[in-house]
Scaffold this active site. Structure first.
Site, PDB file in Angstrom:
ATOM      1  N   PHE A  20     -25.930 -77.594  42.482  1.00 13.68           N
ATOM      2  CA  PHE A  20     -27.124 -78.893  42.770  1.00 13.68           C
ATOM      3  C   PHE A  20     -26.798 -79.487  43.968  1.00 13.68           C
ATOM      4  CE2 PHE A  20     -24.225 -81.960  40.681  1.00 13.68           C
ATOM      5  CZ  PHE A  20     -24.811 -83.062  41.543  1.00 13.68           C
TER       6      PHE A  20
ATOM      7  N   SER B 274     -18.461 -76.064  39.627  1.00 15.13           N
ATOM      8  CA  SER B 274     -17.318 -76.690  39.118  1.00 15.13           C
ATOM      9  C   SER B 274     -16.378 -75.686  38.903  1.00 15.13           C
ATOM     10  CB  SER B 274     -17.861 -77.486  37.859  1.00 15.13           C
ATOM     11  OG  SER B 274     -18.428 -76.471  36.966  1.00 15.13           O
TER      12      SER B 274
ATOM     13  N   GLU C 147     -30.496 -75.207  38.499  1.00 14.41           N
ATOM     14  CA  GLU C 147     -31.768 -75.273  37.671  1.00 14.41           C
ATOM     15  C   GLU C 147     -32.145 -76.923  38.011  1.00 14.41           C
ATOM     16  OE1 GLU C 147     -28.958 -74.610  36.791  1.00 14.41           O
ATOM     17  OE2 GLU C 147     -28.139 -75.623  34.665  1.00 14.41           O
TER      18      GLU C 147
ATOM     19  N   CYS D 128     -18.135 -81.719  47.320  1.00 15.84           N
ATOM     20  CA  CYS D 128     -16.902 -80.993  47.015  1.00 15.84           C
ATOM     21  C   CYS D 128     -15.982 -81.360  48.116  1.00 15.84           C
ATOM     22  CB  CYS D 128     -17.151 -79.470  46.830  1.00 15.84           C
ATOM     23  SG  CYS D 128     -17.315 -78.774  48.471  1.00 15.84           S
TER      24      CYS D 128
ATOM     25  N   GLU E 255     -12.645 -84.810  38.300  1.00 14.75           N
ATOM     26  CA  GLU E 255     -13.410 -84.998  39.695  1.00 14.75           C
ATOM     27  C   GLU E 255     -14.638 -85.708  39.164  1.00 14.75           C
ATOM     28  OE1 GLU E 255     -15.862 -81.337  40.566  1.00 14.75           O
ATOM     29  OE2 GLU E 255     -15.869 -81.914  42.905  1.00 14.75           O
TER      30      GLU E 255
HETATM   31  P1  NAD Z   1     -22.038 -76.273  37.805  1.00 13.33           P
HETATM   32  O1  NAD Z   1     -20.640 -75.381  37.785  1.00 13.33           O
HETATM   33  O2  NAD Z   1     -22.226 -77.196  36.477  1.00 13.33           O
HETATM   34  O3  NAD Z   1     -23.169 -75.422  38.178  1.00 13.33           O
HETATM   35  C1  NAD Z   1     -23.297 -74.335  39.129  1.00 13.33           C
HETATM   36  C2  NAD Z   1     -23.801 -73.092  38.791  1.00 13.33           C
HETATM   37  O4  NAD Z   1     -23.411 -72.390  37.597  1.00 13.33           O
HETATM   38  C3  NAD Z   1     -25.531 -73.342  38.454  1.00 13.33           C
HETATM   39  O5  NAD Z   1     -26.164 -72.503  39.165  1.00 13.33           O
HETATM   40  C4  NAD Z   1     -25.386 -73.506  36.978  1.00 13.33           C
HETATM   41  O6  NAD Z   1     -26.773 -72.879  36.478  1.00 13.33           O
HETATM   42  C5  NAD Z   1     -24.583 -72.493  36.658  1.00 13.33           C
HETATM   43  N1  NAD Z   1     -23.851 -72.715  35.337  1.00 13.33           N
HETATM   44  C6  NAD Z   1     -23.685 -73.812  35.001  1.00 13.33           C
HETATM   45  N2  NAD Z   1     -22.954 -73.728  33.713  1.00 13.33           N
HETATM   46  C7  NAD Z   1     -22.744 -72.323  33.485  1.00 13.33           C
HETATM   47  C8  NAD Z   1     -22.131 -71.742  32.490  1.00 13.33           C
HETATM   48  N3  NAD Z   1     -21.671 -72.119  31.273  1.00 13.33           N
HETATM   49  N4  NAD Z   1     -22.264 -70.211  32.535  1.00 13.33           N
HETATM   50  C9  NAD Z   1     -22.621 -69.696  33.520  1.00 13.33           C
HETATM   51  N5  NAD Z   1     -23.454 -70.481  34.603  1.00 13.33           N
HETATM   52  C10 NAD Z   1     -23.348 -71.578  34.445  1.00 13.33           C
HETATM   53  O7  NAD Z   1     -21.882 -77.333  39.241  1.00 13.33           O
HETATM   54  P2  NAD Z   1     -22.723 -78.322  39.638  1.00 13.33           P
HETATM   55  O8  NAD Z   1     -22.894 -79.732  38.773  1.00 13.33           O
HETATM   56  O9  NAD Z   1     -24.264 -77.599  40.008  1.00 13.33           O
HETATM   57  O10 NAD Z   1     -22.317 -78.671  41.029  1.00 13.33           O
HETATM   58  C11 NAD Z   1     -21.150 -79.481  41.305  1.00 13.33           C
HETATM   59  C12 NAD Z   1     -19.904 -78.846  41.164  1.00 13.33           C
HETATM   60  O11 NAD Z   1     -19.682 -77.852  42.291  1.00 13.33           O
HETATM   61  C13 NAD Z   1     -18.678 -79.767  41.701  1.00 13.33           C
HETATM   62  O12 NAD Z   1     -17.551 -79.498  41.041  1.00 13.33           O
HETATM   63  C14 NAD Z   1     -18.296 -79.396  43.157  1.00 13.33           C
HETATM   64  O13 NAD Z   1     -17.197 -79.822  43.754  1.00 13.33           O
HETATM   65  C15 NAD Z   1     -18.779 -78.301  43.166  1.00 13.33           C
HETATM   66  N6  NAD Z   1     -18.863 -77.534  44.483  1.00 13.33           N
HETATM   67  C16 NAD Z   1     -17.860 -76.848  45.180  1.00 13.33           C
HETATM   68  C17 NAD Z   1     -18.131 -76.341  46.444  1.00 13.33           C
HETATM   69  C18 NAD Z   1     -17.194 -75.690  47.280  1.00 13.33           C
HETATM   70  O14 NAD Z   1     -17.416 -74.835  48.176  1.00 13.33           O
HETATM   71  N7  NAD Z   1     -15.734 -75.554  46.794  1.00 13.33           N
HETATM   72  C19 NAD Z   1     -19.208 -76.792  47.243  1.00 13.33           C
HETATM   73  C20 NAD Z   1     -20.223 -77.426  46.383  1.00 13.33           C
HETATM   74  C21 NAD Z   1     -20.182 -77.897  45.017  1.00 13.33           C
END
Ligand code: NAD
Length: 496
Positions: free
Chosen positions: A152, A229, A179, A284, A386
C-alpha cells in the site's frame, strides 16, 4: 449526502470489468471516509487475466524492442500531462502529503524513462572463434507472463518498478495492486492503454490471499515480483519457487541512522526528521532507529526532539498541507499506538508523544503524531518489530564500532545511514555495515531507477533485485547459440 464510490474495475485483455463481489473498503485516510470498494477478485479472474497475458505474449515478444519503447515514451508523456491528477488520487487513497505523492509518482516515472532505454540494454554478446570457425552468441529473450503483487505504501512507484521493465523486455504482465490503494494503479494503467499498449499486455486483478495463491501457482506464470512485509515476502518466494517461478521478493525493514558527534546539527536533524517521519514513517527505507554516538546526545538529540514536537499532522486532501499526513487505516494507527505502549512498558521514554493526535478539520482521519522513543534497548518489542509508522527509536552507543555492531545485529538489511563530517568514519561505515543501500549524510538512501533496489537479508528474497540492470536481467533469459558453417550454401554459386 454520501458521495458515489470511485469505480474499481479489473483490467483483463483490454476490458475494464466491474464486479459486484464484496471486497475491501478503500479509505481516504485523511477523513476516514470510504471512497471505493476493492473487489475480492476470484480464481476465475486470475485465470482469465493470465490467459489474456499468455495470448498477447507471442505478438508482443515479436514487436521490435524500439517499437515497444515508443509505447513507453508516449506513456511517459501522458504521465507528465496527467501528473497532478495522479498525485491527487495517490494522496486521496494513501494519505501522504502532496509533496510526498509527487515524489512517489516521479520515482515511478524515472523507471519508465529507464525502461525506454531497453533496446540498448537488451543487446547481447558475441565471441567469434570460440573454436576455429565456430562463433558463440548470447541474446536476451523475454520470459512470458510475469506477475506483480504490490504493497500500500507507494501506490504509484512500486507497480512502476515492475511492469514498465517487464513489458519493455517483451513480457506480458498481470498486476495485483494492494487492496488498500488500487485507484492510483488503475489511473496509471489507463494512460498506458491510451499510449497504445496492445490489449492483454498489461492486466490488473484485485484481491487477497486466494488471488495471490492462484497467481503463484498458475502454470503459465513464469516470474513473480513482490513487494510487501517480510512474512508475506518469504511466503511468496517459497511458494513461487516451489512452483518453478523466477521470484524477486522485497520484504520489510528496520533501518539504522548513525549520528556521529561531529555530524552537522542542522543538516542531520533535517535528514533524520525526513527519514523517520516522511510518509508518516510508512516507508521500507524509513530511518526508524537513530543511533546517537557519544556527544551527539548533547548536540543533535535536543534539536531533533524540538523539531519533532513542532511537526504538524493533519489532512492532506486539501490545499493547506500539514508536515505529515495520516497513516493508512484506523487498525494500523491502533497497532502503532499499541507498539508505543509496549515500548513504554518495557522501559523506553517518550520525549515526543504523538499518541491521540487529532485534526479539528477532519476528526475521523487516522492520525498519529510524530513520536520519539528514547533509551530503546535491543530486546524491546519496538527494537525488533517493524513499526511502519511515525515513530523514531533512539538508541545510544559509545563509538562507531559499537554503533555498526548494533546495526549489523538487525535481521533486516534494506538501508543504513551515517551523518558525520569524517571521511574515515563514513568509509568504515560504508565498508562494514550490513545493508544493501547505504547513505552518507543522506537519510533515505533509496536507490533510484538506474540502480537495483537492493535489500539484503530478511528485506529481500531472491537473486535479482528490481530496477536497473538487474531488473532487465530478471525479466529476460539468455539464449546462447553456438554455430559452425561447413560450406557455402546452394545459393552461393559464385563461391564454387
Ligand atoms: P503486505 O505484506 O501486507 O501486503 C503486500 C501485498 O501482499 C498486498 O498486495 C496484499 O494484498 C498481499 N498479501 C497480504 N497478505 C497476504 C497473504 N497472506 N498471502 C498472499 N498475499 C498477501 O504489505 P503492506 O502492508 O501492503 O506494505 C507494507 C510492507 O511493505 C512493509 O513491511 C514495508 O517495509 C514493505 N515494503 C517493502 C519495500 C521494499 O522494497 N523492501 C517497499 C515498500 C514496502
Amino acid at each position: 449526502m454520501t458521495k458515489p464510490l470511485t469505480p474499481c474495475p479489473s483490467y483483463i485483455g483490454g476490458e475494464w470489468l466491474l464486479t459486484t463481489t464484496a471486497g475491501t473498503p478503500v479509505f481516504n485516510p485523511s477523513t476516514g471516509e470510504i471512497i471505493a470498494e476493492c473487489p475480492a477478485g476470484s480464481v476465475a479472474e486470475v485465470n482469465a487475466a493470465v490467459e489474456a497475458a499468455a495470448a498477447a505474449f507471442p505478438a508482443w515478444m515479436e514487436t521490435p524492442p524500439v517499437e515497444r519503447a515508443r509505447v513507453l515514451f508516449k506513456f511517459k508523456m501522458l504521465l507528465e500531462e496527467n501528473f497532478e491528477d495522479i498525485v491527487r488520487c495517490n494522496t486521496r487513497e494513501h494519505g501522504k502529503t502532496l509533496v510526498e505523492s509527487r515524489g512517489d509518482v516521479k520515482r515511478g516515472m524515472e523507471v519508465v524513462e529507464f525502461a525506454c532505454g531497453a533496446p540498448s540494454m537488451l543487446m547481447g554478446e558475441i565471441l567469434e572463434n570460440v573454436a576455429r570457425g565456430i562463433d558463440c552468441e548470447a541474446i536476451r529473450q523475454p520470459l512470458g507472463v510475469c506477475v506483480g503483487i504490490t504493497p500500500f505504501n507507494f501506490p504509484a512507484m512500486v507497480p512502476l518498478w515492475m511492469y514498465p521493465i517487464a513489458i519493455a523486455c517483451g513480457n506480458t504482465f498481470v498486476l495485483k495492486p494492494s487492496e488498500k490503494v488500487p485507484l492510483t494503479a488503475l489511473k496509471i494503467a489507463r494512460l498506458l492503454e491510451q499510449a497504445g499498449l496492445p490489449k492483454g499486455v498489461l492486466n490488473i486483478v484485485h484481491g487477497g490471499r486466494e488471488v495471490v495463491d492462484a497467481l503463484l501457482t498458475h502454470p503459465k506464470v513464469k516470474a513473480i515480483s513482490f513487494v510487501g512485509s517480510t512474512p508475506i515476502a518469504r511466503y511468496i518466494y517459497e511458494t513461487g519457487t516451489k512452483h518453478g517461478k523466477r521470484v524477486q521478493s522485497n520484504g520489510g525493514a528496520k533501518n539504522y541512522v548513525i549520528l556521529m558527534p561531529d555530524a552537522d546539527v542542522e543538516n542531520s536533524t533535517r535528514g533524520l526528521i525526513e527519514a523517520a517521519f516522511g510518509c508518516a514513517g510508512e516507508r521500507c527505507m524509513a530511518g526508524s532507529t537513530a543511533v546517537i554516538v557519544g556527544a551527539a546526545e548533547k548536540t543533535v538529540l535536543p534539536t531533533l526532539i524540538e523539531a519533532t514536537r513542532r511537526l504538524k499532522v493533519g489532512p492532506t486532501d486539501r490545499e493547506a498541507q500539514p508536515d505529515m499526513g495520516p497513516v493508512i487505516t484506523r487498525q494500523h494507527r491502533d497497532r502503532v499506538e499499541q507498539l508505543i505502549e509496549a515500548g513504554l512498558k518495557e522501559g523506553a521514554q517518550i520525549p515526543a508523544d504523538g499518541r491521540g493526535a487529532k485534526s479539528t478539520e477532519a476528526p475521523n482521519g487516522f492520525y498519529i503524531g510524530a513520536t520519539i522513543l528514547d533509551h530503546v534497548q535491543t530486546g524491546m518489542t519496538v527494537a525488533k518489530e517493524e513499526i511502519f509508522g511515525p515513530v523514531l527509536n533512539v538508541m545510544r552507543m559509545e563509538d562507531l564500532d559499537t554503533a555498526i555492531e548494533l546495526a549489523n545485529k538487525s535481521a533486516y538489511g534494506n538501508g543504513a545511514s551515517i551523518f558525520t563530517r569524517s571521511g574515515k568514519a563514513a568509509r568504515e561505515f560504508k565498508h562494514r555495515v550490513k545493508a544493501g543501500m547505504v547513505g552518507i549524510n543522506i537519510g533515505v538512501p533509496a536507490s533510484m531507477a538506474w540502480f537495483p533496489f537492493n535489500g539484503w537479508d530478511e528485506s529481500f528474497f531472491g537473486d535479482l533485485h528490481m530496477q536497473g540492470k538487474e531488473g532487465i536481467q530478471f525479466f529476460t533469459q539468455l539464449k546462447v547459440t553456438t554455430s559452425r558453417w561447413f560450406s557455402y550454401g546452394e545459393g552461393d554459386i559464385w563461391h564454387r
